[in-house]
Design an enzyme around this catalytic site. Structure first.
Site, short mmCIF file in Angstrom:
data_model
loop_
_atom_site.label_atom_id
_atom_site.label_comp_id
_atom_site.label_asym_id
_atom_site.label_seq_id
_atom_site.Cartn_x
_atom_site.Cartn_y
_atom_site.Cartn_z
N CYS A 78 50.41 36.83 43.90
CA CYS A 78 50.56 35.43 44.34
C CYS A 78 51.54 35.31 45.49
O CYS A 78 51.67 34.25 46.10
CB CYS A 78 51.01 34.56 43.18
SG CYS A 78 50.01 34.81 41.72
N HIS A 117 46.51 26.28 43.51
CA HIS A 117 47.07 27.62 43.72
C HIS A 117 46.00 28.62 44.14
O HIS A 117 45.60 29.48 43.36
CB HIS A 117 47.78 28.06 42.44
CG HIS A 117 48.45 29.40 42.51
ND1 HIS A 117 48.91 29.95 43.69
CD2 HIS A 117 48.74 30.30 41.54
CE1 HIS A 117 49.43 31.14 43.44
NE2 HIS A 117 49.35 31.37 42.14
#
Lengths: 105, 378
Positions: free
Chosen positions: B82, B325
């Site tokens: 991420c 996200h």
């Protein structure tokens, strides 16, 4: 039951069985050993949304156990309820996962 | 060493999109390049986690240079789960600062929808160290933060409602962000009663599956929002090997490096975008970044110290939780929001924002990148 581990033959550090290298002394001569499978639940979660491989087992508890002999280990328990601080012992190792049960008495 | 500025930014809407990974990348980058005045670009950095698995596409850098007509400039894709986008930005920044390039395009992207949830869950689990008993135990990515949350509540007396307050705050910010994935009002009750994902975390405690892209153009000089510093650190990717479960050391260490390099501290920061992949992660992050003492983050949230009128507004974009996200895009999207804040044109604008901080986490604490920015002339 006892927990299989690896032990460094040069500095005797206890390592997880998945290790290839001793971080303490850089030796790669590791041999299989065992430690006591008893410890205490440090924390846990109950997983409802599971990956494909584990979907048929959900919901299930994953626990983080601090073993009496120092190592920490992520495992499972099939107990109905779980509390931080519960004393547990290793019951079986199935498909690479360590299953713990509450220590009686 | 040169000063380096952000001179253009672009972003797509976030959510479940029909657009391909290429379409999203081109859209965000075009917007950034046009805003920057169509400069000659010397290199391209793309942050992406799993385009091969999730979108059947690699070589994103080369594709982008070709589609945009940038010529045969060098291009790179970076991966750090991420934190892929933040790492791409850092590489670009360091090379401009060192004098290797004058102008660099940095993009981040992820295409995550269009596949079944289990396949996506499996792909996300590639961001854990799977060759151990931990993978075999069925621990998931959210599960790690569930374990952290139960221990945090046990040690400090926090409750699920404190986690819910983080989700609610970020949703309230997202309502005003036109690109956010979730813009519907919610309530503490709805959040607390949502379906469980990994106890004590429910649906609203977890960031969603999202498509999206973001881009910035950075350039040598002081003609835009200035990049004051960059800090990066790694941490253990295995829960059982973490020294202290309630600390994310990579976050703390990356912030320390960035603060030191900028000659600033937490009290100097006016606005923050940080990595709230889960509500619990935001509480840990506000502590690790030095805004609140260890174990006090949940009280700060309850007292409203992490929003407008408090100590420092956190995730004014809606954060990962509500803005969405798209893994590789997230680090760049955070920077877009900070740049907008410092340019005085953000959604949920923070009045008199002069210094901003962006923190991007990868894995369960495997990577963290922190960047600090300032308004021109500060």
């Amino acid at each position: 039951m006892k927990l299989p581990v690896k032990q460094c033959t040069s500095c005797q550090t206890i390592l997880y069985t998945s290790k290839y290298h001793c971080k303490e002394c850089y030796s790669d001569e590791l041999e299989l050993a065992e430690i006591e499978g008893t410890g205490e639940i440090y924390s846990y979660t109950k997983i409802y949304a599971a990956p494909k491989k584990f979907a048929d087992q959900a919901p299930y508890y994953v626990i983080l156990v601090h073993l009496d002999q120092g190592l920490k280990i992520t495992g499972r328990t099939n107990e109905d309820s779980v509390q931080i601080g519960d004393a547990v012992e290793l019951e079986e190792i199935k498909e690479g996962a360590c299953y713990f049960k509450r220590k009686r008495g | 060493m040169s000063q380096v500025s952000v001179i253009g930014r672009g972003i797509t809407t976030f959510g479940r999109k029909d657009d391909s990974i290429k379409a999203m990348l081109v859209k965000a980058c075009r917007e950034a390049l046009i805003e920057a005045g169509k400069p000659k670009v010397d290199a391209v950095f793309v942050g992406n986690f799993g385009s091969g698995t999730l979108a059947n596409q690699e070589i994103l850098g080369s594709i982008l240079a070709n589609e945009l007509g940038l010529g045969n400039v060098p291009t790179v894709k970076t991966e750090g789960a991420c934190a892929s986008g933040g790492i791409a930005f850092r590489q670009a920044y360091q090379l401009v600062k060192a004098g290797e390039y004058d102008t660099v395009l940095v993009a981040g992207v992820e295409k995550m929808t269009g596949l079944d949830t289990e396949t996506v869950t499996n792909a996300i689990n590639y961001a854990m160290d799977n060759e151990s008993n931990e993978g075999a135990s069925g621990l998931t990515f959210p599960g790690f933060f569930g374990v952290v949350a139960n221990r945090y509540m046990h040690e400090y007396g926090a409750e699920r409602k404190h986690l819910a307050m983080v989700a609610l705050k970020n949703r309230e910010y997202a309502i005003h962000n036109p690109i956010a994935q979730f813009r519907k009002e919610t309530s503490i009750e709805e959040i607390l009663n949502a379906r469980p994902i990994t106890d004590p975390l429910g649906l609203f405690d977890c960031s969603p599956i999202t498509d999206g892209a973001a881009a910035v153009v950075i350039q040598k000089g002081d003609q835009g929002i200035q990049i004051l510093s960059s800090g990066q650190a790694s941490g253990t990717p295995l829960m059982q090997e973490v020294d202290e479960l309630l600390h994310i050391k990579a976050t703390n260490e990356s912030a320390k490096r960035a603060y030191e390099a900028a000659g600033l501290g937490p009290d100097d920061i006016d606005v923050v975008e940080l990595h709230d992949c889960f509500t619990m992660t935001e509480i840990i992050a506000i502590e690790e970044l030095g805004f609140f003492e260890k174990g006090k983050g949940f009280e700060a949230v309850e007292q409203g110290l992490t929003k407008h009128g408090g100590k420092v507004p956190v995730n004014t974009s809606g954060g990962l939780l509500s803005k969405g996200h798209p893994i590789g895009a997230t680090g760049v999207a955070q920077i877009v929001q900070i740049v907008d804040q410092l340019n005085g044109r953000a959604c949920n604008q923070v009045e008199y924002a002069r210094i901003g901080l962006a923190q991007n986490l990868g894995g369960t604490g495997a990577y963290s990148v922190v960047h600090i920015f300032s308004k021109k002339g500060v």
